[in-house]
Design a protein around this motif. Structure first.
Motif, PDB file in Angstrom:
ATOM      1  N   LYS A   2       0.846  -1.192   0.000  1.00 26.98           N
ATOM      2  CA  LYS A   2       0.000   0.000   0.000  1.00 26.98           C
ATOM      3  C   LYS A   2       0.883   1.243   0.000  1.00 26.98           C
ATOM      4  CE  LYS A   2      -3.578  -2.117   2.868  1.00 26.98           C
ATOM      5  NZ  LYS A   2      -4.299  -2.027   4.116  1.00 26.98           N
ATOM      6  N   LYS A   3       0.545   2.172  -0.873  1.00 25.40           N
ATOM      7  CA  LYS A   3       1.279   3.439  -0.883  1.00 25.40           C
ATOM      8  C   LYS A   3       0.309   4.577  -1.115  1.00 25.40           C
ATOM      9  CE  LYS A   3       5.893   2.022  -2.366  1.00 25.40           C
ATOM     10  NZ  LYS A   3       6.970   2.221  -3.336  1.00 25.40           N
ATOM     11  N   THR A  26      -3.259  18.528  -4.833  1.00 20.11           N
ATOM     12  CA  THR A  26      -3.480  17.101  -4.622  1.00 20.11           C
ATOM     13  C   THR A  26      -3.169  16.736  -3.176  1.00 20.11           C
ATOM     14  OG1 THR A  26      -2.910  16.634  -6.913  1.00 20.11           O
ATOM     15  CG2 THR A  26      -2.834  14.784  -5.385  1.00 20.11           C
ATOM     16  N   THR A  27      -4.062  16.000  -2.554  1.00 18.50           N
ATOM     17  CA  THR A  27      -3.874  15.574  -1.166  1.00 18.50           C
ATOM     18  C   THR A  27      -3.636  14.071  -1.040  1.00 18.50           C
ATOM     19  OG1 THR A  27      -6.276  15.426  -0.884  1.00 18.50           O
ATOM     20  CG2 THR A  27      -5.213  17.491  -0.221  1.00 18.50           C
ATOM     21  N   ILE A  28      -4.196  13.310  -1.957  1.00 12.82           N
ATOM     22  CA  ILE A  28      -3.941  11.862  -2.012  1.00 12.82           C
ATOM     23  C   ILE A  28      -3.706  11.504  -3.470  1.00 12.82           C
ATOM     24  CG2 ILE A  28      -4.850   9.531  -1.662  1.00 12.82           C
ATOM     25  CD1 ILE A  28      -6.588  10.610   0.578  1.00 12.82           C
ATOM     26  N   ASP A  29      -2.612  10.811  -3.742  1.00 11.66           N
ATOM     27  CA  ASP A  29      -2.291  10.416  -5.115  1.00 11.66           C
ATOM     28  C   ASP A  29      -1.772   8.985  -5.085  1.00 11.66           C
ATOM     29  OD1 ASP A  29      -1.847  10.453  -7.796  1.00 11.66           O
ATOM     30  OD2 ASP A  29      -0.067  11.732  -7.731  1.00 11.66           O
ATOM     31  N   LEU A  30      -2.670   8.033  -5.300  1.00  9.25           N
ATOM     32  CA  LEU A  30      -2.301   6.622  -5.234  1.00  9.25           C
ATOM     33  C   LEU A  30      -1.659   6.166  -6.543  1.00  9.25           C
ATOM     34  CD1 LEU A  30      -5.453   5.197  -3.426  1.00  9.25           C
ATOM     35  CD2 LEU A  30      -3.291   5.937  -2.430  1.00  9.25           C
ATOM     36  N   GLU A  31      -0.855   5.138  -6.436  1.00  7.56           N
ATOM     37  CA  GLU A  31      -0.135   4.654  -7.608  1.00  7.56           C
ATOM     38  C   GLU A  31      -1.093   4.139  -8.674  1.00  7.56           C
ATOM     39  OE1 GLU A  31       4.079   2.914  -6.957  1.00  7.56           O
ATOM     40  OE2 GLU A  31       2.830   2.146  -5.345  1.00  7.56           O
ATOM     41  N   ALA A  32      -0.856   4.553  -9.897  1.00 12.10           N
ATOM     42  CA  ALA A  32      -1.663   4.121 -11.028  1.00 12.10           C
ATOM     43  C   ALA A  32      -0.790   4.124 -12.275  1.00 12.10           C
ATOM     44  CB  ALA A  32      -2.868   5.046 -11.225  1.00 12.10           C
ATOM     45  N   THR A  33      -1.239   3.395 -13.273  1.00 11.06           N
ATOM     46  CA  THR A  33      -0.527   3.334 -14.545  1.00 11.06           C
ATOM     47  C   THR A  33      -0.866   4.563 -15.390  1.00 11.06           C
ATOM     48  OG1 THR A  33      -2.333   1.942 -15.334  1.00 11.06           O
ATOM     49  CG2 THR A  33      -0.325   0.827 -14.587  1.00 11.06           C
ATOM     50  N   PRO A  34      -0.106   4.839 -16.442  1.00 14.48           N
ATOM     51  CA  PRO A  34      -0.356   6.033 -17.268  1.00 14.48           C
ATOM     52  C   PRO A  34      -1.732   6.018 -17.938  1.00 14.48           C
ATOM     53  CG  PRO A  34       1.851   5.182 -17.660  1.00 14.48           C
ATOM     54  CD  PRO A  34       1.140   4.157 -16.834  1.00 14.48           C
ATOM     55  N   GLU A  54      -4.809  -2.727 -12.374  1.00 11.34           N
ATOM     56  CA  GLU A  54      -3.381  -2.423 -12.429  1.00 11.34           C
ATOM     57  C   GLU A  54      -2.917  -1.769 -11.127  1.00 11.34           C
ATOM     58  OE1 GLU A  54      -3.167  -1.880 -17.307  1.00 11.34           O
ATOM     59  OE2 GLU A  54      -3.348  -0.125 -15.990  1.00 11.34           O
ATOM     60  N   SER A  55      -3.734  -0.877 -10.581  1.00 13.65           N
ATOM     61  CA  SER A  55      -3.387  -0.268  -9.291  1.00 13.65           C
ATOM     62  C   SER A  55      -3.444  -1.298  -8.169  1.00 13.65           C
ATOM     63  CB  SER A  55      -4.338   0.898  -8.982  1.00 13.65           C
ATOM     64  OG  SER A  55      -4.018   2.027  -9.759  1.00 13.65           O
ATOM     65  N   GLU A  56      -4.381  -2.216  -8.261  1.00 14.93           N
ATOM     66  CA  GLU A  56      -4.464  -3.278  -7.265  1.00 14.93           C
ATOM     67  C   GLU A  56      -3.235  -4.184  -7.328  1.00 14.93           C
ATOM     68  OE1 GLU A  56      -7.268  -4.338  -4.732  1.00 14.93           O
ATOM     69  OE2 GLU A  56      -6.553  -2.281  -4.884  1.00 14.93           O
ATOM     70  N   LEU A  60      -0.703  -4.916  -4.340  1.00 10.24           N
ATOM     71  CA  LEU A  60      -0.526  -6.277  -3.842  1.00 10.24           C
ATOM     72  C   LEU A  60       0.882  -6.828  -4.064  1.00 10.24           C
ATOM     73  CD1 LEU A  60      -3.933  -7.714  -5.108  1.00 10.24           C
ATOM     74  CD2 LEU A  60      -3.269  -7.460  -2.704  1.00 10.24           C
ATOM     75  N   THR A  61       1.518  -6.434  -5.160  1.00 11.92           N
ATOM     76  CA  THR A  61       2.799  -7.053  -5.519  1.00 11.92           C
ATOM     77  C   THR A  61       3.936  -6.059  -5.718  1.00 11.92           C
ATOM     78  OG1 THR A  61       2.482  -6.948  -7.927  1.00 11.92           O
ATOM     79  CG2 THR A  61       1.480  -8.822  -6.763  1.00 11.92           C
ATOM     80  N   GLY A  62       3.614  -4.778  -5.886  1.00 18.19           N
ATOM     81  CA  GLY A  62       4.640  -3.801  -6.200  1.00 18.19           C
ATOM     82  C   GLY A  62       4.997  -3.758  -7.671  1.00 18.19           C
ATOM     83  N   LYS A  63       4.368  -4.608  -8.486  1.00 21.50           N
ATOM     84  CA  LYS A  63       4.669  -4.663  -9.916  1.00 21.50           C
ATOM     85  C   LYS A  63       3.733  -3.739 -10.698  1.00 21.50           C
ATOM     86  CE  LYS A  63       6.105  -9.549  -9.855  1.00 21.50           C
ATOM     87  NZ  LYS A  63       7.490  -9.363 -10.350  1.00 21.50           N
ATOM     88  N   GLN A  64       4.290  -2.991 -11.637  1.00 21.06           N
ATOM     89  CA  GLN A  64       3.470  -2.184 -12.543  1.00 21.06           C
ATOM     90  C   GLN A  64       3.330  -2.971 -13.842  1.00 21.06           C
ATOM     91  OE1 GLN A  64       4.019   1.951 -14.854  1.00 21.06           O
ATOM     92  NE2 GLN A  64       3.751   2.207 -12.649  1.00 21.06           N
ATOM     93  N   ILE A  65       2.104  -3.417 -14.138  1.00 19.01           N
ATOM     94  CA  ILE A  65       1.844  -4.255 -15.304  1.00 19.01           C
ATOM     95  C   ILE A  65       0.760  -3.614 -16.154  1.00 19.01           C
ATOM     96  CG2 ILE A  65       1.092  -6.528 -16.105  1.00 19.01           C
ATOM     97  CD1 ILE A  65       2.077  -7.712 -13.480  1.00 19.01           C
ATOM     98  N   ASP A  66       1.016  -3.512 -17.432  1.00 14.64           N
ATOM     99  CA  ASP A  66       0.026  -3.024 -18.392  1.00 14.64           C
ATOM    100  C   ASP A  66      -0.798  -4.233 -18.835  1.00 14.64           C
ATOM    101  OD1 ASP A  66      -1.453  -1.812 -20.354  1.00 14.64           O
ATOM    102  OD2 ASP A  66       0.220  -1.501 -21.740  1.00 14.64           O
ATOM    103  N   ILE A  67      -1.953  -4.435 -18.216  1.00 15.90           N
ATOM    104  CA  ILE A  67      -2.760  -5.599 -18.565  1.00 15.90           C
ATOM    105  C   ILE A  67      -3.618  -5.288 -19.788  1.00 15.90           C
ATOM    106  CG2 ILE A  67      -2.775  -6.435 -16.186  1.00 15.90           C
ATOM    107  CD1 ILE A  67      -5.638  -5.556 -15.937  1.00 15.90           C
TER     108      ILE A  67
END
Length: 373
Positions: A2-3, A26-34, A54-56, A60-67
């Motif tokens: 979680k970040k 911006t007050t909260i900016d969660l990790e997301a793909t482009p 992709e954010s999930e 969960l894994t720390g991996k950024q994957i373009d599904i």
């Protein structure tokens, strides 16, 4: 993993001045793909839900994957076709769908990366499904008319062949980062469990804290929604974001006060004439009650016409709260402020949201107990 990326020096604490009078922090900016574009298709449901997954996967894994969005689309169309034929054409067959259709596809067919299944043919740069859908519907209508007086046992295979021609054959296995996967083993690697996700809504024509099938055109698969109060719908979304979970959003963007170009969505107290006029300054917004929300839904003013992905929150210079929403209409950084996101006010969210999808762990504990989750 979680970040929560709370305002950093360069991006989030800095005030971003837009062409209009709005200034957002911006007050909260969660990790997301482009941000990417759904092209000339009606598949926002897959693009947004895939972005959500992709954010999930990052969480969960720390991996950024373009599904692959189109793998989910390819696996959903046969179900749409079955529904349309079995209802003898008395149902909708269109490009639309909902987030749970992606979850259903993932559960039955796994996941693949975009590198293994792009849904684009040779030399094709952008998605355009107009011809494919027209061909499919014409074929299905012919089957429904049943000129041979007996439905061909091969009709499902024929529809699958058309999908393969336009979108490509689905891979049985593929190589990703040097390792061979099947769609199911790739799903296992991502640690996504489709059963962990729930859809939440708020309408007064059904009992609260129970699930029901929401009768909207794109719910061809008869997905169930948990019904909560309007205040709880807002609280669910905020709680998810504050605890590190992004949120899938189904909403109405047909209002003149929704502007992708100016990256703002509000509900001004006085109706606006066009999308440019309401961005000239911050206007007082309507107070949105559950009764008013229900009224707008029942008179078709609020419909389920678009799905997007909520990845954070922001405030304007007056301290008003907004949800930061990732769209799937592409981005154009040369046309400030359109970076592919929209700042959606709480009033707009309360009035125009059809539903949200979240991981069940993102629900407040008290609400999970009420919903027996």
């Amino acid at each position: 993993m979680k970040k929560i990326f709370l305002s950093t020096f360069l991006a989030c604490f800095s005030m971003v001045a837009f062409a209009q009078d709005f200034q957002f922090k911006t007050t909260i900016d969660l990790e997301a793909t482009p941000v990417i574009s759904q092209g000339r298709t009606g598949t926002c449901w897959s693009f947004s839900a895939s972005s959500f997954l992709e954010s999930e996967i990052i969480r969960l894994t720390g991996k950024q994957i373009d599904i692959s969005e189109m793998y989910n689309v390819r696996n959903t169309y046969p179900k749409k076709a079955w529904n349309y034929v079995m209802r003898q054409g008395k149902a909708q067959f269109s490009e639309g769908g909902l987030a749970h259709d992606v979850m259903n596809a993932v559960k039955s067919h796994g996941l693949v990366p975009n590198s293994a299944y792009s849904g684009l043919q040779t030399l094709q740069q952008n998605h355009n499904h107009a011809e494919m859908v027209a061909v499919l519907k014409a074929m299905l209508d012919a089957y429904i008319k049943n000129p041979a007086k007996k439905l061909s046992p091969n009709w499902k295979r024929t529809i699958a062949s058309v999908l393969d021609i336009y979108l490509g054959k689905r891979p049985e296995s593929f190589v990703y980062e040097g390792k061979t996967y099947t769609p199911q083993s790739f799903l296992e690697m991502t640690k996504i469990n489709p059963d962990d996700y729930v859809t939440i809504t708020s309408f007064t024509h059904q009992p609260y804290y129970e699930s029901f099938i929401l009768n909207i055109p794109d719910n061809f698969s008869n997905g169930s929604f948990y019904n909560v109060t309007l205040d709880e719908l807002v609280a669910v979304t905020e709680n998810a974001l504050k605890t590190g979970y992004t949120v899938e959003l189904d909403c109405d963007v047909s209002e003149a006060s929704f502007s992708a170009k100016y990256a703002v969505a509000t509900i001004p107290e006085t109706p606006v004439a066009n999308r440019k006029s309401f961005t000239a300054k911050i206007l007082k917004e309507k107070s949105v009650s559950a009764r008013y929300r229900q009224q707008e839904f029942e008179n078709y003013t609020t419909t389920d016409d678009h799905l997007m992905h909520i990845t954070g929150m922001a405030t304007d210079q007056n301290g008003n709260k907004y949800f930061r929403v990732k769209n799937s209409w592409g981005s154009n950084t040369a046309r400030v402020p359109n970076d592919g996101h929209v700042h959606m006010s709480e009033a707009f969210f309360r009035l125009k949201t059809i539903s949200v999808m979240v991981h069940k762990d993102a629900l407040p504990k008290a609400l999970r107990q009420k919903l027996k989750l």
